[in-house]
Design an enzyme around this catalytic site. Structure first.
Site, mmCIF file in Angstrom:
data_model
loop_
_atom_site.group_PDB
_atom_site.id
_atom_site.type_symbol
_atom_site.label_atom_id
_atom_site.label_comp_id
_atom_site.label_asym_id
_atom_site.label_seq_id
_atom_site.Cartn_x
_atom_site.Cartn_y
_atom_site.Cartn_z
ATOM 1 N N LYS A 221 0.844 -1.199 0.000
ATOM 2 C CA LYS A 221 0.000 0.000 0.000
ATOM 3 C C LYS A 221 0.878 1.249 0.000
ATOM 4 O O LYS A 221 0.684 2.152 -0.781
ATOM 5 C CB LYS A 221 -0.915 -0.040 1.231
ATOM 6 C CG LYS A 221 -1.847 1.120 1.354
ATOM 7 C CD LYS A 221 -2.796 0.943 2.527
ATOM 8 C CE LYS A 221 -3.513 2.256 2.797
ATOM 9 N NZ LYS A 221 -4.432 2.170 3.919
ATOM 10 N N GLU A 227 10.532 -4.627 4.567
ATOM 11 C CA GLU A 227 10.615 -6.035 4.142
ATOM 12 C C GLU A 227 10.309 -6.159 2.649
ATOM 13 O O GLU A 227 11.039 -6.812 1.902
ATOM 14 C CB GLU A 227 9.604 -6.895 4.924
ATOM 15 C CG GLU A 227 9.901 -7.053 6.400
ATOM 16 C CD GLU A 227 9.295 -5.950 7.271
ATOM 17 O OE1 GLU A 227 8.961 -4.869 6.722
ATOM 18 O OE2 GLU A 227 9.203 -6.165 8.484
ATOM 19 N N GLY A 282 -4.807 -2.084 5.031
ATOM 20 C CA GLY A 282 -4.040 -3.224 4.513
ATOM 21 C C GLY A 282 -4.707 -4.560 4.792
ATOM 22 O O GLY A 282 -4.810 -5.426 3.919
ATOM 23 N N ARG A 283 -5.206 -4.727 6.017
ATOM 24 C CA ARG A 283 -5.802 -6.019 6.385
ATOM 25 C C ARG A 283 -7.210 -6.198 5.830
ATOM 26 O O ARG A 283 -7.838 -7.231 6.062
ATOM 27 C CB ARG A 283 -5.773 -6.184 7.906
ATOM 28 C CG ARG A 283 -6.403 -5.037 8.664
ATOM 29 C CD ARG A 283 -6.023 -5.059 10.135
ATOM 30 N NE ARG A 283 -6.530 -3.923 10.890
ATOM 31 C CZ ARG A 283 -5.918 -2.749 10.991
ATOM 32 N NH1 ARG A 283 -4.792 -2.534 10.365
ATOM 33 N NH2 ARG A 283 -6.443 -1.771 11.711
ATOM 34 N N GLU A 368 -4.729 -6.755 14.643
ATOM 35 C CA GLU A 368 -4.253 -5.427 14.265
ATOM 36 C C GLU A 368 -5.432 -4.446 14.332
ATOM 37 O O GLU A 368 -5.243 -3.248 14.523
ATOM 38 C CB GLU A 368 -3.620 -5.442 12.859
ATOM 39 C CG GLU A 368 -2.589 -4.342 12.672
ATOM 40 C CD GLU A 368 -1.805 -4.439 11.365
ATOM 41 O OE1 GLU A 368 -2.388 -4.171 10.300
ATOM 42 O OE2 GLU A 368 -0.606 -4.771 11.403
ATOM 43 N N HIS A 399 -5.072 -33.409 17.459
ATOM 44 C CA HIS A 399 -3.963 -34.234 17.952
ATOM 45 C C HIS A 399 -2.849 -33.365 18.503
ATOM 46 O O HIS A 399 -1.708 -33.798 18.598
ATOM 47 C CB HIS A 399 -3.459 -35.140 16.824
ATOM 48 C CG HIS A 399 -4.528 -36.091 16.393
ATOM 49 N ND1 HIS A 399 -4.719 -37.317 16.985
ATOM 50 C CD2 HIS A 399 -5.505 -35.969 15.467
ATOM 51 C CE1 HIS A 399 -5.752 -37.917 16.426
ATOM 52 N NE2 HIS A 399 -6.248 -37.117 15.494
HETATM 53 O O1 F6P Z 1 2.505 -4.058 9.871
HETATM 54 C C1 F6P Z 1 1.887 -2.864 9.616
HETATM 55 C C2 F6P Z 1 1.356 -2.734 8.217
HETATM 56 O O2 F6P Z 1 1.196 -1.379 7.979
HETATM 57 C C3 F6P Z 1 0.061 -3.492 7.984
HETATM 58 O O3 F6P Z 1 -1.050 -2.825 8.441
HETATM 59 C C4 F6P Z 1 0.094 -3.652 6.516
HETATM 60 O O4 F6P Z 1 -0.812 -4.619 6.085
HETATM 61 C C5 F6P Z 1 1.542 -4.049 6.314
HETATM 62 O O5 F6P Z 1 2.245 -3.262 7.257
HETATM 63 C C6 F6P Z 1 2.089 -3.862 4.944
HETATM 64 O O6 F6P Z 1 2.032 -2.525 4.548
HETATM 65 P P1 F6P Z 1 2.230 -2.116 3.023
HETATM 66 O O7 F6P Z 1 1.137 -2.755 2.235
HETATM 67 O O8 F6P Z 1 2.165 -0.624 3.018
HETATM 68 O O9 F6P Z 1 3.571 -2.624 2.586
#
Ligand code: F6P
Length: 555
Positions: A221, A227, A282-283, A368, A399
């Site tokens: 987003k 990452e 995002g979620r 979240e 199990h």
């Molecule tokens: O971990 C926080 C967060 O902002 C989430 O809410 C979101 O889904 C995720 O990081 C990834 O964010 P982006 O889509 O901006 O990379």
């Protein structure tokens, strides 16, 4: 930060007293004392119509909530709580596009992502539905080009592998949906997902793949997430080691983002960018362009069916009276255990292998959203907010951790999810699977008494160990078969259950400030790890020592 004062004041006005001192809340607290010692065995014995009364059908889902520790009076009090805490007006505010995400001053309109072309949803005074469909149409065109082989990689070969790079909402929804709808997916294509900054995730995702046949979807987003951007750069390096010419990236990278500028800066042509909007959290984004990998896997038609399922549940949530409203009932029951019985968690137990990532997906959606301790008007809560959601597909969980659910000291409400028909009929497998759903819910609710255990000839010393106290609550959610529509309904069911809980708690379910501090510190520490071994550190003693140790080992 500009805060939408009208929403804030309206919400604060509705919650003109702290939740726990609210008459509806206090009535529930008193009622809970009378119900705490009542057994589900008795409740069923006293009320022969109970099973029929506490069940409901909506948007392709059937919910049996009769095995919950409640009576008609409990439900009436819970519906009262929902009314008095303004769940209905907050729901309308969401659908109306009001900026109910007050701390980010944003509308919350994921419901618009699955709107029919003729629907209207308004954010900032304009109807967003045409833009939503414009993006969906572009996605469909692109998906068809890739799936048909018309979209070619730099050697002229068609795309065979799709890798989604994203994290959090830009990963969990796509992975979950891909796994859930694998039955409907292209089996001659490979779909993989990279989220972790751990290089192992990337290395394993590309292992064995031919760069010339591989398409990366960089899903973010913000297009700034550490990452995702780190993995995207590694992906580009991986491609260019084979393709050499940077111009070739255009055939192998597309982006899903709200940040066109950053997409361009990364080197992806914005012609190959699929947008969404700041009113999608995002979620809550798996049905936006973030679902591009899903669409590539299952095709535009099945993606449309997925959206139809979401839409059906949205319609139900918006229009059904609270007493017949599935997400509201599920949300209220979650509050009932969380706040009156002191339960800390909810277990979600899908009896379908295709839903193996559903609990992981729900963790972000629920925690979240409702893992907050400050109310909309800025006060520290003096009650529990969002429960911990967790789970594992049945029957594997049986199990593993079911022992604790059956005989442990904790009360863990469970959601069982099952299907009347299997997508992979195989001998007796499905009947045996479903027998386990019904058996587990029955065993949890009704247990096994000492007398029953003794009657089986169990020696006296062993009897206490073999007693099942029962009285452990569960929902059973059933659908006919796992279709794209059913998946959409199921996700929307939990989205709106989370909404209901958040509205009662009086918190902002749509921000996520709690992830910020760790990100900032990691950035600073990341730089410090590269600094000379003896350069100063100003963290606490523990963190300083850990960094020094790592620096030495690294050196
Ligand atoms: O971990 C926080 C967060 O902002 C989430 O809410 C979101 O889904 C995720 O990081 C990834 O964010 P982006 O889509 O901006 O990379």
């Amino acid at each position: 930060m500009v805060v939408n004062e009208s929403i804030k004041t309206a919400v604060a006005g509705e919650k003109n007293m702290a939740l726990q001192r609210h008459p509806a809340w206090q009535a529930l607290a008193r009622h809970c004392e009378t119900l705490r010692t009542r057994q589900l065995r008795e409740l069923f014995a006293d009320d022969p119509g109970r099973a029929e009364r506490f069940q409901l059908e909506a948007a392709g889902l059937f919910l049996d909530y009769s095995k919950q520790r409640m009576t008609g009076e409990t439900m009436a009090l819970l519906f009262g709580l929902a009314r008095q805490t303004g769940v209905e007006s907050r729901r309308e505010a969401m659908f109306a596009g009001e900026k109910i995400n007050v701390t980010e001053n944003r509308s919350v309109l994921h419901v618009a992502l699955r709107a029919a072309r003729t629907d209207t949803y308004t954010a900032d005074g304009h109807n967003v539905v045409p833009e939503v469909h414009q993006v969906l149409d572009r996605m469909a065109t692109f998906a068809n080009r890739v799936r048909s082989g018309e979209w070619k990689g730099y050697t002229g070969e068609p795309i065979r592998n799709v890798i989604n790079i994203g994290i959090g909402g830009s990963d969990l929804g796509p992975v979950m949906a891909y796994e859930a709808l694998r039955h409907y997916s292209r089996r001659d294509m490979t779909f993989r997902f990279v989220s972790n900054i751990d290089g192992t995730d990337f290395a394993e995702a590309v292992n064995g793949l031919v760069p010339a046949q591989t398409l990366f979807i960089v899903s973010s987003k913000t297009f700034t997430t550490l990452e995702t951007m780190t993995n995207a750069h590694s992906a580009r390096d991986w491609l260019l080691r084979a393709a050499k010419d940077p111009a070739h990236t255009a055939r192998h990278f597309v982006a899903v983002s709200t940040n066109a500028q950053a997409v361009r800066a990364f080197g992806i042509d914005t012609q190959n960018m699929f947008g969404f909007w700041d009113w999608v959290g995002g979620r809550y984004s798996m049905d936006s362009a973030i679902g591009l990998s899903t669409m590539l896997a299952v095709g535009p038609e099945n993606f449309t069916r997925l959206l139809a399922g979401f839409r059906a549940m949205d319609h139900h949530f918006r229009t059904a009276p609270l007493e017949k409203n599935m997400p509201v009932i599920m949300g209220l029951l979650a509050v009932w255990y969380n706040n009156f019985f002191g339960s800390q968690t909810v277990a979600v137990l899908p009896y379908d292998q295709y839903l193996k990532r559903f609990p992981a997906y729900l963790q972000q959606l629920t925690m979240e959203s409702n893992g907050k301790s400050i109310t909309l008007d800025g006060q520290r809560v003096d009650y529990q907010t969002g429960p911990i959601y967790w789970g594992e597909p049945g029957t594997n969980g049986q199990h593993s951790f079911y022992q604790l659910i059956h005989q442990g000291t904790k009360l863990i409400p469970c959601d069982f999810i099952g299907f009347c028909r299997s997508l992979n009929p195989l001998g007796q497998h499905h009947d045996l699977l479903m027998a386990n759903v019904f058996a587990q819910a029955e065993a949890l609710a009704f247990g096994k008494t000492a007398a029953e255990v003794k009657a089986e000839g169990t020696p006296d010393w062993l009897v206490p160990h073999r007693i099942f106290e029962g009285n452990r609550p569960s929902n059973v959610i059933l659908a006919d078969v796992l279709t794209p529509e059913v998946l959409g309904s199921l996700v929307a069911l939990y989205e709106h259950s989370v909404f209901t809980q958040g509205a009662i708690f009086g918190i902002d379910s749509f921000d996520q400030w709690g992830v910020e501090l760790g990100k900032v510190l990691a950035k600073r520490i990341g730089e410090e790890l590269f600094a000379p071994t003896d350069s100063g550190l100003t963290h606490d003693a523990s963190t300083n020592a850990l960094i020094r140790r790592y620096r030495q080992a690294r050196a």
